[in-house]
Design a protein around this motif. Sequence first.
Motif, PDB file in Angstrom:
ATOM      1  N   UNK A   1      12.302  -6.098  -0.610  1.00 33.29           N
ATOM      2  CA  UNK A   1      13.424  -5.652   0.225  1.00 33.29           C
ATOM      3  C   UNK A   1      14.340  -4.704  -0.548  1.00 33.29           C
ATOM      4  N   UNK A   2      14.524  -4.982  -1.842  1.00 29.57           N
ATOM      5  CA  UNK A   2      15.301  -4.076  -2.693  1.00 29.57           C
ATOM      6  C   UNK A   2      14.581  -2.733  -2.832  1.00 29.57           C
ATOM      7  N   UNK A   3      13.275  -2.762  -3.043  1.00 22.47           N
ATOM      8  CA  UNK A   3      12.496  -1.513  -3.160  1.00 22.47           C
ATOM      9  C   UNK A   3      12.567  -0.709  -1.869  1.00 22.47           C
ATOM     10  N   UNK A   4      12.579  -1.394  -0.740  1.00 20.58           N
ATOM     11  CA  UNK A   4      12.663  -0.704   0.547  1.00 20.58           C
ATOM     12  C   UNK A   4      14.031  -0.042   0.734  1.00 20.58           C
ATOM     13  N   UNK A   5      15.083  -0.636   0.168  1.00 16.81           N
ATOM     14  CA  UNK A   5      16.404  -0.003   0.206  1.00 16.81           C
ATOM     15  C   UNK A   5      16.390   1.290  -0.600  1.00 16.81           C
ATOM     16  N   UNK A   6      15.744   1.241  -1.768  1.00 14.30           N
ATOM     17  CA  UNK A   6      15.601   2.450  -2.589  1.00 14.30           C
ATOM     18  C   UNK A   6      14.782   3.507  -1.848  1.00 14.30           C
ATOM     19  N   UNK A   7      13.725   3.069  -1.171  1.00 13.33           N
ATOM     20  CA  UNK A   7      12.891   3.974  -0.381  1.00 13.33           C
ATOM     21  C   UNK A   7      13.723   4.691   0.683  1.00 13.33           C
TER      22      UNK A   7
ATOM     23  N   UNK B   1      -3.548   6.639   9.972  1.00 10.08           N
ATOM     24  CA  UNK B   1      -3.209   7.584   8.892  1.00 10.08           C
ATOM     25  C   UNK B   1      -1.742   7.994   8.858  1.00 10.08           C
ATOM     26  N   UNK B   2      -1.083   8.051  10.025  1.00  9.34           N
ATOM     27  CA  UNK B   2       0.323   8.464  10.053  1.00  9.34           C
ATOM     28  C   UNK B   2       1.247   7.438   9.401  1.00  9.34           C
ATOM     29  N   UNK B   3       0.736   6.234   9.161  1.00  3.60           N
ATOM     30  CA  UNK B   3       1.538   5.177   8.524  1.00  3.60           C
ATOM     31  C   UNK B   3       1.259   5.059   7.022  1.00  3.60           C
ATOM     32  N   UNK B   4       0.454   5.959   6.489  1.00  4.52           N
ATOM     33  CA  UNK B   4       0.157   5.925   5.052  1.00  4.52           C
ATOM     34  C   UNK B   4       1.268   6.653   4.294  1.00  4.52           C
ATOM     35  N   UNK B   5       2.445   6.020   4.310  1.00  8.72           N
ATOM     36  CA  UNK B   5       3.649   6.554   3.678  1.00  8.72           C
ATOM     37  C   UNK B   5       4.308   5.441   2.868  1.00  8.72           C
ATOM     38  N   UNK B   6       5.175   5.799   1.912  1.00 10.71           N
ATOM     39  CA  UNK B   6       5.798   4.769   1.062  1.00 10.71           C
ATOM     40  C   UNK B   6       6.475   3.644   1.835  1.00 10.71           C
ATOM     41  N   UNK B   7       7.218   3.988   2.870  1.00 11.45           N
ATOM     42  CA  UNK B   7       7.919   2.966   3.645  1.00 11.45           C
ATOM     43  C   UNK B   7       6.968   1.898   4.177  1.00 11.45           C
ATOM     44  N   UNK B   8       5.818   2.333   4.661  1.00 11.23           N
ATOM     45  CA  UNK B   8       4.869   1.395   5.259  1.00 11.23           C
ATOM     46  C   UNK B   8       4.013   0.689   4.214  1.00 11.23           C
ATOM     47  N   UNK B   9       3.848   1.291   3.051  1.00 11.77           N
ATOM     48  CA  UNK B   9       3.195   0.576   1.955  1.00 11.77           C
ATOM     49  C   UNK B   9       4.053  -0.613   1.521  1.00 11.77           C
ATOM     50  N   UNK B  10       5.372  -0.390   1.436  1.00  9.07           N
ATOM     51  CA  UNK B  10       6.271  -1.503   1.114  1.00  9.07           C
ATOM     52  C   UNK B  10       6.253  -2.551   2.219  1.00  9.07           C
TER      53      UNK B  10
END
Length: 320
Positions: A123-129, A61-70
């Motif tokens: 990878x681009x979305x992760x930079x925005x994240x 559950x602690x990994x259910x964040x935008x960064x880890x979804x990407x």
Amino acid sequence: MPQEDNLSGTNSTFADPSVFFLAGIPGLEDLYLWISVPFFSVFTLILLGNCTLLYVIRTEPSLHKPMFYFLAMLVVIDLILSTTTIPKILSIFWFNSREISFNSCPVQMFFLYSFFIMESAVLLAMAFDRYVAISNPLRYATILTNSVIAKIGLAALARAVQLLVPLPFLVRRLPYCRSHVIPHFYCEHIPLVKLACADTRLNNEYSITVTFFIVGLDLIFISLSYVKILRAVLSLSSKEEQLKALDTCGSHLCAIFIFYIPVVLSSLIHRFGHHVNPNVNMLLAHFNILFPPMMNPIVYGVKTKQIRDQALLLFRGKSF
């Protein structure tokens, strides 16, 4: 050798446009069994590492964040990229299975390049994240909601499909009357186009345009994101906060270098390295397929404490 007989026997099939033959590494057929060992080992690591990473992200559950979804998107893309090509490479090493149909070739290229383009977009979305997380941490969860993340993923898929739709038609329109032996382990656009006995300028221009559009523009936007990230980091009050913020970008920066450096080198050699040994091109192409999917789980596993701890628990046989 049987491999040599197989390739020499393809001369009689050059008039048949329904079949191509993948050349593999000419002259090293006797060593194929040994060469297959590192390929199979890396493929096993790719499957094990990425499936473990995906399982940990899904169950913790602690990994259910935008960064880890990407990151989960990146993992799925890497698994598809690997399974699109490596089984065929291993079948050549183990069973001398060199044939690939004319219809299968553009399909393989479509999936291969589509997911390359999607990986670049993620990878681009992760930079925005990372930019949102560092510059506006209080609104991070409200800006990158599950709905927004899903839309970004769908946009990455739509862009890849739209850019690659012309590829199968551009490949199929060409006559291949010289040779049907592709100097590679899988279907690649430029090696295949070089076998055509017609004007291939449209294919070459399309390939250059897509490469520039993806590698060029995505790298520009990633660079701009990191310029903004650096400004946001420098605006933080303490050195400790600055180092902590930069540390959250370490895994993503590694993933960027792992993905883009082989892609850029391979593109430059294809376009301008006319005197480079063809095996160098093949080696770089395999590096593109093997290295990022193998390294991404290692990089994120080492750099991310939650992933590292949960993976260790999993392999020790303990419940979460």
